[in-house]
Design a protein around this motif. Structure first.
Motif, mmCIF file in Angstrom:
data_model
loop_
_atom_site.group_PDB
_atom_site.id
_atom_site.type_symbol
_atom_site.label_atom_id
_atom_site.label_comp_id
_atom_site.label_asym_id
_atom_site.label_seq_id
_atom_site.Cartn_x
_atom_site.Cartn_y
_atom_site.Cartn_z
ATOM 1 N N PRO A 28 25.287 -0.141 17.045
ATOM 2 C CA PRO A 28 25.572 0.949 16.021
ATOM 3 C C PRO A 28 25.158 0.544 14.787
ATOM 4 O O PRO A 28 24.893 -0.401 14.408
ATOM 5 C CB PRO A 28 27.073 0.794 16.074
ATOM 6 N N SER A 29 24.846 1.540 13.977
ATOM 7 C CA SER A 29 24.616 1.472 12.546
ATOM 8 C C SER A 29 25.586 2.304 11.527
ATOM 9 O O SER A 29 26.285 3.008 12.204
ATOM 10 C CB SER A 29 23.042 1.830 12.099
ATOM 11 N N ARG A 30 25.408 2.354 10.238
ATOM 12 C CA ARG A 30 26.335 2.853 9.574
ATOM 13 C C ARG A 30 26.583 4.291 9.713
ATOM 14 O O ARG A 30 27.944 4.736 9.893
ATOM 15 C CB ARG A 30 25.800 2.724 7.970
ATOM 16 N N PHE A 31 25.779 5.096 9.821
ATOM 17 C CA PHE A 31 25.893 6.431 10.307
ATOM 18 C C PHE A 31 25.812 7.012 11.719
ATOM 19 O O PHE A 31 26.145 7.843 12.129
ATOM 20 C CB PHE A 31 24.815 7.329 9.286
ATOM 21 N N ASP B 189 19.017 4.599 11.026
ATOM 22 C CA ASP B 189 19.656 5.748 10.404
ATOM 23 C C ASP B 189 19.209 6.085 9.071
ATOM 24 O O ASP B 189 18.247 5.538 8.439
ATOM 25 C CB ASP B 189 21.231 5.812 10.472
ATOM 26 N N ALA C 151 20.161 6.004 6.134
ATOM 27 C CA ALA C 151 20.065 5.291 4.966
ATOM 28 C C ALA C 151 18.848 4.599 4.751
ATOM 29 O O ALA C 151 18.401 4.330 3.441
ATOM 30 C CB ALA C 151 21.179 4.205 5.223
ATOM 31 N N TYR D 78 18.352 3.853 -8.047
ATOM 32 C CA TYR D 78 19.334 3.049 -8.639
ATOM 33 C C TYR D 78 19.268 3.313 -10.139
ATOM 34 O O TYR D 78 18.398 2.741 -10.709
ATOM 35 C CB TYR D 78 19.033 1.613 -8.300
ATOM 36 N N LEU E 131 20.643 -3.994 0.365
ATOM 37 C CA LEU E 131 21.520 -3.208 -0.445
ATOM 38 C C LEU E 131 22.204 -2.135 0.212
ATOM 39 O O LEU E 131 23.111 -1.356 -0.210
ATOM 40 C CB LEU E 131 20.704 -2.674 -1.623
ATOM 41 N N LEU E 132 21.673 -1.779 1.505
ATOM 42 C CA LEU E 132 21.978 -0.414 2.068
ATOM 43 C C LEU E 132 23.556 -0.716 2.870
ATOM 44 O O LEU E 132 23.592 -1.875 3.292
ATOM 45 C CB LEU E 132 20.984 0.057 2.927
ATOM 46 N N PRO E 133 24.341 0.252 2.980
ATOM 47 C CA PRO E 133 25.554 0.134 3.700
ATOM 48 C C PRO E 133 24.938 -0.316 5.201
ATOM 49 O O PRO E 133 23.872 0.409 5.713
ATOM 50 C CB PRO E 133 26.210 1.334 3.753
ATOM 51 N N SER E 134 25.572 -0.888 6.094
ATOM 52 C CA SER E 134 25.452 -1.222 7.465
ATOM 53 C C SER E 134 26.858 -0.742 8.317
ATOM 54 O O SER E 134 27.757 -0.379 7.850
ATOM 55 C CB SER E 134 24.814 -2.070 7.934
#
Lengths: 286, 286, 286, 286
Positions: free
Chosen positions: C106-109, C235, C237, C245, D104-107
């Motif tokens: 699984p990944s963030r999205f 995903d 990201a 930034y 730096l990315l969300p996981s």
């Protein structure tokens, strides 16, 4: 039909605990209570409260450390209203009595706002009426696995949908959420359920259709005309059979319901639409 | 104190819409309504419903496509109960009246079950009583940014805590959630708020302490003794000022409240504990 | 096929901002870059990074306040591998190369852990192979509404499923989540998409079947054999076309792709299985 | 320092299962492997994969039903880099090497997008550098209860924050999430941890500061200069010590690490900043 029913609950209390029980059958016109007893051991002071609108009966007891048990027994006559499902239409929101409207709102476990799009997509185009809510029950029955231990006291209807599993509590939450998402008022019902194996407290839901609340059981595990109501709530939080504030350990639990009228056992499953509530003059009715 | 207050709401209705409004002040003993008028344009049939327990007043209107507006004006005398916060203790769960207990349960937006651990960790060891709930308000005021547009109608208290931002609705939800997580009954209050700039419907919460409901406003934006109650609910869902079922577009909204008794303007901020509810004999009280 | 493609991106930078762009086509064997240019205005220092495994090309630029724009143009020959979908089976987990396995996680999205039960229930019993992943795409296409503005940069696959709506990013996340939930490695692909109307960056996904990555587009909005890859990620990201930034405002965005080989316009939709990746010797292959 | 370390894992396999293990120490310059052995019973075929960038070592084994066990033993020399924390500043995003940016990315479990506002509110104004990440660790240590069984394999950093409880995995996720939310690259580290009682696989995190990855352990349960790295990942999903695909039951697990160099036992806790990674020329460095 006449039923003998009851429950025995036992706890080991570790630190002073306030229990709120909701195990007595509701004080309904449709439910004639022939005999009833509730004993506590030790026999502690009781506080009782019957909600003015829904007639839920709450019992509060403050318990000191040690063993504690509750035994409830009742014999009741249940009068149900039967109808041909095909004759029951939906009540448009424009005609809903205003005191019914809270049951269109999302609640903690009936997250109907998060499920409205899903409900619309799956059920939005179906013919309206009792048959649409029945289609919702069929969908849940076919798509959600009944699995003990698959959920806990914080599981919401949207989570049950994702997990494709739940117990009666979750089936009722999901059914109610789909209904509310479609603009059909729905509420959570706890009950003694004739035919449920193994015997346990049961949870079903009611949908408001054609001016009356009708019972639905997406688990298909009990007789719809054998459900003896304990409580009504927005969702399970409001009518837990036992809400303990303190520290304790459940040590025993037995729930029972049997026919007491010599009726046929096993009973045949009804195909009628079933309601246990008399239609009453509603506040703010259209 | 006497206030003149009211609101003007305008909509462009696109398809037949049922509106449920909750904008009239509550029918409380503490709130003497000297004058009151509510006009609809067009002047459509109204359904009204006052909840038996909380005295919320709901107004149902079925509206056809076209422009639609509501104008409400009232002049009221608000009698508040004042007390020294230091004298107000907490009521232990064992002594809570049973009809108060629903306000200990989690609700859709007051996700107190998800926030109980956080509440215990932050506030569990503080001295109990009015001062503990005040400490909760201070924490929210200091840690949550008041930011318009930071939340929407589905935002829950736990999400507001994570986002560290919200509006009055979210401040009230979070305050109520922390209270319930600590075993203190809490409920959501919508009101006309004297001193709020810019003027708008306001949301605060009440905590049940020492046998009575006390007002708290974690936003610190209005006068605690200038809050004229509209509705009480488990959370915002139950007492939205307008719940439309249909298709429409809001086109205008104005909320107003002014002093009508020649009292000093600006008023000084009170440091008293404030309640607007008479203590009543409770069902199932200990 | 030969394509001319590119993009123009414009920003108003408010405070010093570091941009990471991923808009250049990937450095693949299957993708012959005949011509290519990337201009920045102002012409600032560039940092470049090509990921060793996937050949994504990242461009870092530090920008001072003021207007800033990027223009990218390329002419490329895309060689695709075609196959009869019926001939493409699934690779059992026991035979998956170890370097493929991260794309089962699984990944963030792509919240495949939350969606595994749903995937098993809907697709677990379907015949395995390319046709099963195609069935997933058909399900998504039929059940999820493509609706601009229905999601944002934090929307996860499980949320898209509940909301029954999304954009190409969400369709790809959901497709990849269902695949991973079934034990089929899947990854997110950003690309220039021939046939997409209106032209935009597009997102699709790849599933690993029969020893190779195959392309799938649950939106059915572009030509599968006209997808020119920009990046590959777990995903969205990882391969956002622009990750800023700092503080800035997008002020313009144009994406374009046209055929540059005199091929027929409009092109016919292929029914072949399409891959743009040469099968390579894998690390830790079974 | 020289350590003897290893683990013994035992399973009862019910149906054919593919295990991916990540228990061998990483192939780092800072980690000299003097001796090493890994035995399987039964002695099945192995697939191995070392990730090119991070040097994680994965081992794939396909196992038939029956008992199965793995035993790993190694003797290693760990060379750590020490520095005075006060001398370690943060690297601005504008100067971060591009190959660092994914951290730096969300996981999946490091939901830094959901926690960025919280991180900014709590830590945004603190002095930057190693001390700020140390302040994050202190906050976690003081505010999150270390409690076995309080989380599971799907728990995310934002949930741990709400629950105010977790295990080492959750402490590392939360620390990494706060860092990423502040613009500090952070990654998850699994390791053998000298001093951890009871001995177990441990999880900590690394933050990228001043051109190098530095170790942080918000649990404060082990020696920072006694952490022997197994794997590096965005979060726990990528470097689980055992990822089984199939059906099996763990039946035994023992993890061990001891000093093998006659150094003092017990060792004193270091107050140095500790890194185990040599600074390397980075791709796309500023």
């Amino acid at each position: 039909m006449r039923f003998k029913l009851g429950c025995s609950l036992a706890y080991e209390v570790k630190a002073p605990t306030t229990f709120i029980f909701n195990v007595e059958v509701a004080k309904l016109q449709s439910l004639d209570i022939a005999r009833e007893s509730l004993t506590l051991a030790p026999d502690l002071a009781r506080r009782v409260y019957v909600t003015p609108d829904l007639k839920n009966r709450y019992l509060g007891v403050n318990v000191q450390p040690g063993p504690f048990s509750l035994e409830y027994n009742a014999e009741v006559d249940l009068a149900v209203v039967r109808a041909d499902p095909a004759t029951i239409s939906e009540t448009p929101v424009s005609e809903l009595p205003l005191d019914i409207l809270p049951f269109l709102l999302p609640s903690r476990f009936v997250s109907s706002d998060r499920l409205a799009a899903f409900a619309q997509a799956e059920f939005g185009d179906l013919p309206k009426g009792h048959q649409r809510v029945n289609a919702i029950c069929n969908w849940i029955h076919d798509n959600i696995a009944y699995r003990r231990g698959s959920s806990d006291g914080e599981t919401t209807a949207d989570e049950s949908l994702l997990m494709r599993a739940g117990v009666c509590r979750d089936f009722a939450h999901l059914g109610a959420a789909f209904c509310r998402g479609l603009g059909i008022p729905a509420r959570f019902v706890s009950c003694y359920a004739y035919g449920l194996v193994p015997s346990d407290f049961h949870a079903v839901f009611e949908a408001y259709l054609d001016g009356r609340w009708w019972l639905f059981d997406a688990t298909r595990q009990a007789h719809l005309d054998g459900l003896v109501r304990i409580g009504i709530g927005r969702d399970a939080a409001e009518i837990a059979f036992s809400t303990p504030y303190g520290e304790m350990q459940p040590t025993g639990m037995e729930i029972r319901i049997d026919r007491a009228d010599g009726g046929p056992e096993p009973m045949e499953r009804t195909v009628d639409a079933i309601s246990t509530e008399e239609p009453a003059p509603h506040a703010g009715a259209a």
